[in-house]
Design an enzyme around this catalytic site. Structure first.
Site, short mmCIF file in Angstrom:
data_model
loop_
_atom_site.label_atom_id
_atom_site.label_comp_id
_atom_site.label_asym_id
_atom_site.label_seq_id
_atom_site.Cartn_x
_atom_site.Cartn_y
_atom_site.Cartn_z
N SER A 1 -3.22 -22.35 -7.62
CA SER A 1 -2.26 -21.24 -7.63
C SER A 1 -1.05 -21.66 -8.45
O SER A 1 -0.71 -22.86 -8.52
CB SER A 1 -1.83 -20.90 -6.20
OG SER A 1 -0.71 -20.02 -6.21
N TYR B 1 1.67 -23.03 1.92
CA TYR B 1 0.67 -22.49 1.00
C TYR B 1 0.73 -23.22 -0.34
O TYR B 1 -0.29 -23.70 -0.86
CB TYR B 1 0.89 -20.99 0.79
CG TYR B 1 -0.05 -20.41 -0.24
CD1 TYR B 1 -1.35 -20.05 0.11
CD2 TYR B 1 0.36 -20.21 -1.56
CE1 TYR B 1 -2.22 -19.52 -0.83
CE2 TYR B 1 -0.50 -19.68 -2.50
CZ TYR B 1 -1.79 -19.34 -2.14
OH TYR B 1 -2.65 -18.83 -3.08
#
Length: 233
Positions: free
Chosen positions: A123, A137
């Protein structure tokens, strides 16, 4: 991704928790691309033993696995120190430990074959430590990116013909974030998926997708002060 890979003529081994969706997807793709073979199995990546069993079963089905895409993940995390350890732990376990198990299972197959292509979906959140609900995250996705780079380094060290690609998607609107507010440079699932598949097919070591603006944003995130990164994350 399965639809786009089917268009390219690949046989597919697909797995997820919801087998009803897999069955529907298989029926759709078999109808549209009758010359390809599609197998599916149920898999919850929090069951580490099941990962190895499912990957090995797919390898037995096809005789060889050319590529594995490590894509399963969750997006829910909370500020550190706010009493939400269990939520953060699950995010870390699914996004990193479960991904580690998938990489381990895939690389075992690839080493035995002496060929293969491991793809991990990280990501843009992995570029820097991020605040608020993004902390765990982003850290889990950064860990996954370093894991992939370490495997890539090992392939160079041992001179094995196994490719490792790390994909850093920007903001893509999918089921996981349907109810979230619109984000800067956000694209829809079709646009994002096409960019991901193009990068995978190109065999890149690493890619931010879509390339514009995320390759530029990624470089900026690595260099800007955290006070500035906070404002754009």
């Amino acid at each position: 991704m399965a639809r786009l890979f089917a268009q390219l003529g690949y046989n597919l081994a697909i797995c997820a928790r919801r087998t009803d969706r897999l069955e529907q997807l298989k029926a759709e793709l078999v109808k549209g691309y009758p010359d390809i073979r599609i197998e599916y199995r149920a898999l919850d990546v929090s069951d580490y033993d099941a990962i190895f069993k499912v990957f090995d079963a797919f390898a037995a089905d096809f005789g060889q696995i050319d590529r594995v895409v490590v894509n399963a993940g969750v997006g829910e995390s909370r500020r550190i120190g706010k009493g939400r350890f269990e939520t953060n732990r699950r995010t870390a376990e699914i996004n990193f430990v479960s991904a580690l198990a998938q990489c381990e299972a895939a690389m075992t197959i690839f080493r035995a074959q002496n060929s293969g292509h491991l793809v991990v979906i990280s990501s843009m959140s992995a570029m820097r430590g991020l605040p608020k609900h993004m902390t765990t995250y982003g850290a889990s996705k950064a860990g996954l990116a370093y894991l992939a780079e370490g495997i890539r380094a090992d392939m160079l060290l041992t001179n094995l013909p196994i490719k490792v690609s790390t994909i850093y998607p920007g903001y893509i609107r999918t089921e996981i974030n349907t109810n979230a507010k619109p984000l800067p440079f956000e694209v829809d699932a079709d646009t994002g998926t096409k960019a991901i598949v193009a990068a995978i097919e190109a065999g890149v070591d690493e890619a931010c997708v879509p390339s514009l603006p995320w390759s530029i944003v990624g470089q900026a995130m690595k260099r800007l002060p955290l006070t500035v990164v906070n404002k754009i994350s």
